[in-house]
Design an enzyme around this catalytic site. Structure first.
Site, mmCIF file in Angstrom:
data_model
loop_
_atom_site.group_PDB
_atom_site.id
_atom_site.type_symbol
_atom_site.label_atom_id
_atom_site.label_comp_id
_atom_site.label_asym_id
_atom_site.label_seq_id
_atom_site.Cartn_x
_atom_site.Cartn_y
_atom_site.Cartn_z
ATOM 1 C CB CYS A 110 2.403 -3.272 -18.301
ATOM 2 S SG CYS A 110 3.940 -2.633 -18.990
ATOM 3 N NE ARG B 15 9.055 3.146 -11.116
ATOM 4 C CZ ARG B 15 8.954 3.501 -12.387
ATOM 5 N NH1 ARG B 15 9.515 4.624 -12.775
ATOM 6 N NH2 ARG B 15 8.313 2.760 -13.251
ATOM 7 C CD GLU C 55 11.558 7.697 -7.594
ATOM 8 O OE1 GLU C 55 12.660 8.153 -7.924
ATOM 9 O OE2 GLU C 55 10.682 7.363 -8.400
ATOM 10 N NE ARG D 46 11.443 12.436 -8.915
ATOM 11 C CZ ARG D 46 11.472 11.807 -10.083
ATOM 12 N NH1 ARG D 46 11.649 10.505 -10.133
ATOM 13 N NH2 ARG D 46 11.344 12.482 -11.203
ATOM 14 C CD GLU E 187 1.307 0.286 -17.195
ATOM 15 O OE1 GLU E 187 1.478 1.395 -16.647
ATOM 16 O OE2 GLU E 187 2.143 -0.238 -17.948
ATOM 17 C CG ASP F 208 8.065 11.457 -20.343
ATOM 18 O OD1 ASP F 208 7.569 10.308 -20.295
ATOM 19 O OD2 ASP F 208 9.200 11.726 -19.908
ATOM 20 C CD GLU G 171 7.259 10.909 -16.792
ATOM 21 O OE1 GLU G 171 8.457 10.929 -16.467
ATOM 22 O OE2 GLU G 171 6.628 9.859 -17.028
ATOM 23 C CG ASN H 103 4.721 6.654 -19.059
ATOM 24 O OD1 ASN H 103 3.700 5.967 -19.102
ATOM 25 N ND2 ASN H 103 5.782 6.284 -18.374
ATOM 26 C CB CYS I 4 2.009 0.062 -21.484
ATOM 27 S SG CYS I 4 3.671 0.589 -21.064
ATOM 28 N NE ARG J 94 5.383 11.947 -10.170
ATOM 29 C CZ ARG J 94 6.363 11.510 -10.947
ATOM 30 N NH1 ARG J 94 6.293 11.634 -12.258
ATOM 31 N NH2 ARG J 94 7.421 10.932 -10.421
HETATM 32 N N1 SER Z 1 5.040 0.662 -17.685
HETATM 33 C C1 SER Z 1 5.296 2.038 -17.941
HETATM 34 C C2 SER Z 1 6.272 2.629 -16.962
HETATM 35 O O1 SER Z 1 6.543 2.052 -15.932
HETATM 36 C C3 SER Z 1 4.006 2.819 -17.897
HETATM 37 O O2 SER Z 1 3.438 2.782 -16.631
HETATM 38 O O3 SER Z 1 6.756 3.699 -17.207
HETATM 39 ZN ZN ZN Z 2 3.767 -0.407 -18.991
#
Ligand code: SER
Ligand code: ZN
Length: 499
Positions: A306, A336, A338, A347, A355, A416, A429, A432, A458, A465
């Protein structure tokens, strides 16, 4: 942070346009008065700053001791103002401030590691205190560098005390569900050739069957959330510049986890010709040569999805009647680094997520969050039949940005969603939902016409997941799946066979 008993000791000099000896009595008057008034302003009885010694010649030297109520560097600025006025009458100007010595004492039970912090000359641990010796000049004092150094150290002391663990509190838990599978979903997906590892770390190629399931999840989100709750689709950028992360707060901590994006130093073909030729001759990509030809990172790959959307609203004032705004993005991947945490499709370094972003008054944000929670519950209970739970967590940025109080009231913070993974007996998780308070409107300077407070929320729906949670509990045989999903998936495409 407020309870920390800080102490300050500063020796500074006001540089003068000419010798100030003639003004000695005036200076004495200002300092006497300051010690009673301006250096105590805002402090409780007995607190504040104090000029403990001073001297006038070509400069005015002041030695200041203070507590946290009037920090010594603030006291210095207050004094400058008062001195400028009185010296002006004698046509003596203040030409600048020098800081000769500046020591800040911060109590802590345990010492910190030696740290490299800009403008900190030395850091010592003595008798339950950290002594910070600052090397600052006027520009740093004006731009509040000492305050940010203190915040940084106090945060480090706090995180040393409480560890990296976020606050976690169970909000709701589903009943136990019929679990039809006990294996590792990733291993089963690989075995059936629904997925195969991609060429990059933490990356998967999704075959037709699982893609059908992921798209069905999207369809469920579309039918059960996006349409009934009035969402509109946007396309958020997927390369994110530093400026966005400065405003979103990610620039404080994202470095070990982000994928960096570096452009070439030039598009000029001749600049790259030897690299092309090297490859053609050796069939090896000359990484060390390439490293020299790429520029500094402009930012990184999409991390939280976001933040870059806020550029659309940056600096704008919104009319109240367009609220609550509800938009979503599903236009690309998130990335990411990780490292050790990497684990199958649970993961990954590259993942897909829808989003949701909603923007409105504090009441609208809270109300919308409740509606979303109901819709999610309906999906996980009645369509996917998952064994899942919701937990209230306080992410680092909220603790850091002093929203702790609102987080305690369970207004601003993150829920979460976790699913039980039978094969590992752990909870994972899988999405979220956050009420981000005024963090984003503040960071991106977005205002409301009525002047009322603007908040946002958000929610990241992690498709892999969802898949990991679902397959871990229900397996890969469509016959075992709850009818709500089976009906929507219809048939799983069988495209490939391997010899
Ligand atoms: N922006 C939030 C996050 O990265 C929800 O996607 O956790
Ligand atoms: Zn977000």
């Amino acid at each position: 942070m407020n309870e920390v008993k800080l102490r300050f000791h500063l020796i500074g000099r006001f540089k003068l346009s000419k010798n100030g000896a003639e003004a000695k009595d005036d200076v004495a008057g200002v300092i006497d008065d300051a010690n009673k008034n301006i250096l105590k302003k805002g402090a409780p009885e007995g607190g504040g700053a104090e000029v403990v010694s001073w001297n006038v010649d070509d400069t005015i030297m002041v030695e200041i001791k203070s507590d946290r109520y009037v920090r010594a560097h603030d006291a210095l600025l207050r004094l400058r103002k008062a001195l400028t006025r009185i010296l002006g009458k004698r046509r003596i100007g203040i030409r600048g401030i020098e800081v000769e010595k500046f020591i800040i004492t911060i109590p802590t039970e345990k010492p910190l590691r030696k740290l490299k912090i800009p403008f900190v000359k030395d850091m010592q641990y003595k008798n339950g205190n950290i002594l910070l010796e600052l090397d600052v000049a006027e520009p740093q004092i004006e731009s509040r560098v000492p305050d940010r150094i203190i915040t940084l150290i106090v945060d480090k002391i706090e995180s040393q005390k409480y560890g990296k663990k976020e606050h976690w509190e169970l909000l709701w838990e589903s009943k136990e569900k019929t679990l039809r599978f006990t294996g590792d979903p990733t291993q089963e997906l690989i075995k059936r050739r629904w997925i195969k590892h991609g060429s990059c770390r933490g990356q998967w190629i999704f075959g037709p069957q699982i893609t059908k399931v992921l798209r069905t999840f999207e369809q469920i989100v579309e039918e059960e959330i996006l349409r009934p709750l009035g969402y509109h689709e946007m396309v958020f950028p997927k390369v994110v510049a530093w400026d966005v992360w400065k405003r979103s707060g990610h620039a404080k901590a994202i470095y070990p986890e982000m994928y960096y994006v570096c452009p070439p130093k030039t598009r000029d073909e001749t600049y790259w010709e030897d690299i092309m030729d090297y490859y053609k001759v050796t069939l090896e990509v000359p990484l060390d040569m390439i490293k020299e030809r790429i520029d500094k990172p402009i930012g990184g790959l999409c991390y939280a999805q976001c933040p870059p959307a806020w550029g659309f609203l940056e600096g704008e004032t919104l009319p109240d009647d367009i609220l609550p705004i509800r938009v979503f993005d599903k236009s690309g991947t998130s990335h990411r680094y990780e490292s050790g945490g990497i684990r199958g499709i649970e993961r990954m370094d590259e993942f897909h997520r829808i989003e949701l972003l909603w923007i409105g008054t504090p009441e609208q944000i809270t109300e919308h969050s409740k509606k979303l929670q109901e819709r999610y519950k309906h999906i996980f209970e009645n369509i996917l039949d998952l064994q899942w739970r919701m937990a209230w967590v306080t992410p680092w940025f909220m603790a850091q940005e002093g929203l702790g109080g609102l987080a305690e009231k369970k207004e601003v913070g993150t829920i979460d969603y976790e699913a039980f993974m039978p094969y590992s007996k752990k909870w994972m998780e899988f999405q979220n939902l956050s009420n981000n308070g005024d963090k984003y409107p503040n960071g991106f300077n977005v205002k409301l016409q009525s002047g009322e407070e603007l908040w946002s929320g958000c929610s990241g729906i992690g498709l892999e997941r969802w898949a990991a949670a679902f397959f871990a509990q229900k397996g890969l045989d469509a016959g075992d799946w709850p009818s709500g999903l089976r009906r929507r998936v219809k048939t799983l495409p069988e495209v490939f066979r391997f010899l």
